[in-house]
Design an enzyme around this catalytic site. Sequence first.
Site, PDB file in Angstrom:
ATOM      1  N   TYR A 205       0.675  -1.067   0.109  1.00 14.16           N
ATOM      2  CA  TYR A 205      -0.085   0.223   0.044  1.00 14.16           C
ATOM      3  C   TYR A 205       0.986   1.247   0.047  1.00 14.16           C
ATOM      4  O   TYR A 205       1.541   1.290   0.572  1.00 14.16           O
ATOM      5  CB  TYR A 205      -1.005  -0.122   1.428  1.00 14.16           C
ATOM      6  CG  TYR A 205      -2.209  -1.364   0.933  1.00 14.16           C
ATOM      7  CD1 TYR A 205      -1.869  -2.464   1.412  1.00 14.16           C
ATOM      8  CD2 TYR A 205      -3.479  -0.714   0.610  1.00 14.16           C
ATOM      9  CE1 TYR A 205      -2.837  -3.151   1.213  1.00 14.16           C
ATOM     10  CE2 TYR A 205      -4.249  -1.663   0.885  1.00 14.16           C
ATOM     11  CZ  TYR A 205      -3.817  -2.498   0.708  1.00 14.16           C
ATOM     12  OH  TYR A 205      -5.184  -3.350   0.901  1.00 14.16           O
ATOM     13  N   HIS A 391     -16.564  -2.352   3.378  1.00 19.85           N
ATOM     14  CA  HIS A 391     -15.008  -1.567   3.461  1.00 19.85           C
ATOM     15  C   HIS A 391     -15.114  -2.797   4.968  1.00 19.85           C
ATOM     16  O   HIS A 391     -15.247  -2.595   6.153  1.00 19.85           O
ATOM     17  CB  HIS A 391     -14.812  -0.819   3.481  1.00 19.85           C
ATOM     18  CG  HIS A 391     -13.067  -0.503   2.890  1.00 19.85           C
ATOM     19  ND1 HIS A 391     -12.577  -0.695   2.680  1.00 19.85           N
ATOM     20  CD2 HIS A 391     -12.737  -0.692   4.831  1.00 19.85           C
ATOM     21  CE1 HIS A 391     -11.006  -0.786   3.221  1.00 19.85           C
ATOM     22  NE2 HIS A 391     -10.628  -0.444   4.712  1.00 19.85           N
TER      23      HIS A 391
END
Length: 639
Positions: A205, A391
């Site tokens: 990420y 999410h």
Amino acid sequence: MFELAFLGALLFSTTVRLTFSHETGYKHSAVLDANGKYRIKWKFDDKTVTFELEVETTGYVGFGLSSNGAMALSDIVIGGVSNGRPYLQDYFADPTRKVHRDPQQSYRLEYGRENTTHTVLAFSRDHSTCDPNDKEISASTVRVIWAYHEQDVGPSGPMYHGVNRGRKSLRLLNPGSSDASTPPSAAFFDLQNVHVLVPSKDTTYWCQIFRIPEVQTKHHIIRIEPLIQKGHENLVHHILLYQCDSSLNKSDLDMGHECFHPNMPDSFLTCETVVFAWAIGGEGFSYPSHVGLSIGTSIDPVYVLMEVHYDNPALQQGLLDSSGLRLFYTPKLRQYDAGVIETGVWVSLYHMLPPGMQDYVTEGHCTRECLQESLEHERPGGVRVFAVLLHAHLAGRSIRTRHFRDQEELKPLAYDNEFDFNFQEFIHLSEERPLLPSDNLITECKYNTKDRVNMTWGGLSTRDEMCLSYLLYYPRINLARCESLPEINGQLKFIGVKEIQLPVTTWPFVIKSPKRYSNLSFTEAMDKFRWSKKRGKAFNDVVLQLPMNVRCSKWDRDEWSIQGMIVSPPEVPRTSRPTPTPCSSRSKSSSSSSSSSSSSSSSSSSSSSPPSSSAITALTALLSSICLLSSSAQLWPTL
Ligand SMILES: *[C@@H]1O[C@H](CO)[C@@H](O)[C@H](O)[C@H]1NC(C)=O
Ligand SMILES: *[C@@H]1O[C@H](CO)[C@@H](O)[C@H](O)[C@H]1NC(C)=O
Ligand SMILES: *[C@@H]1O[C@H](CO)[C@@H](O)[C@H](O)[C@H]1NC(C)=O
Ligand SMILES: *[C@@H]1O[C@H](CO)[C@@H](O)[C@H](O)[C@H]1NC(C)=O
């Protein structure tokens, strides 16, 4: 003469077919492999999906739909072009991954052609075929599996495809924006990484904070598109954009860093509200024509954090990436400002999942109390939701956002029964959904912690968990978060905690008694408890009934008065009625399958009614065996 005419007609129809095959009615596309040799396009309506495969082979191509990416129990179609003639067969894989021809052929060949290098094959299928060997095509994420071979299918069936295989998550039925074209006049700015050295590890990420360009007056962002570096279509897996606190440390601007890393700048932690999400397979996001994302006023985002997920399973080294997003904006203001509400479970250590659980359920409440206070103050007529992002992190298996009005359950706002952490995008609602002061929402997440030995905690890192749904809506009101968190006392009581050390001076706080936990932090005590499946299930039942802390926050750390209150979870049936499919409604009376706003006899489906149809029973059996096999994620090993 007759024969010639017939031949002419045939030629003519072939020409028409070929012309048709070039049509651009396919609204969606994706590259399935790392080298761009396997591409698909697709389109759908209420009933059918049409796929076009374009694969760099002159042999057969295989395409399948799988619940978990494994070949076992997947729904497969194999075809090609042999001696100028396209062919196609519907297959399925049994639990041992053997491939069988499906007695019910549900895939229809539309057209096919090949040249010296490529095969193009188009076929269609109904969403729901009522064939237990087919996978239902729904709004959930599906793992598309693919393979190809240099030889066509011979008399003895398709030959083993070797390494030419893979899988990819897609959401085939995301409606997309109705108004996807960019006005040619719209200006744009780019948020772009510059030569990020992508680490040679599976998952990275990458985070960077940007200042968005200063505009003197209010403008609307109306469309956001991915800017993926050429050749990196498979490397860039998803991109999230968060709004940051404007009080952040300016020296952290324009500095890229691995996200969730211990050395990550603190400023990154101020960027919490998702304003945009793009995931692989998506072509960009257009706001509805009456809505825009406001910039240039005092309450608008100034700093944004862009989080790029790089997916590098081949562990390639030395990859430099400069991908990002392009944001189109205009001074021609639209009628409404878009907003985002984060709903679900307040991200906190009080959100905890015991280890070793096949199925652990968490519920985050956007309570009626919070919606009532905020909406009645700001918009008594309610707001309208037009897209939802579900999410969770790595343990997430399914998520849905349940919607209640005056205690009556409506259709879920959004759901994904086969959630894939590596594939998250806003789901456009096919119809805008009003959110009223008398409503409440429950975001329900199912997790699998079977492979974990310790507790999983609510938190930011991908090993921690979340249970959230981000609602994209208009007109914008000052409601940033509408969440809940089960009270800690009841959770500690479950493992036998009697007393905690007061005053609380450390986080996580420390236990005083009983002795076996004394001087341990509550997280250590939870880990020390000897969890079993049975205890985990009992804990789950307790937690779902616990009183909850309400979070009902405005922007910039401000709060509605309801925030901090303790309320009991509303009494609702744990499971809502399954959405009727054409197969299930066939055997039911038509009234019971009609819209959910009808009578309140919602318990009828769970009570005395007999197992509806054999198709459903078979499907249930199939689905449960897929779950059992979910660890054997090998792909296409024995075709
Ligand atoms: C063969 O077909 C593919 C896909 O349609 C196309 O990209 C390629 O240019 C074609 N090659 C030739 C030599 O025509
Ligand atoms: C801002 O960040 C820089 C570098 O990371 C650091 O040296 C400085 O102390 C920070 N300032 C504040 C106010 O946190
Ligand atoms: C589990 O927790 C214990 C105690 O906190 C720790 O020593 C151990 O490393 C943890 N195991 C894993 C796999 O994280
Ligand atoms: C807990 O900590 C306190 C203070 O540090 C100490 O006096 C006490 O003996 C400890 N208790 C146990 C059981 O370790």
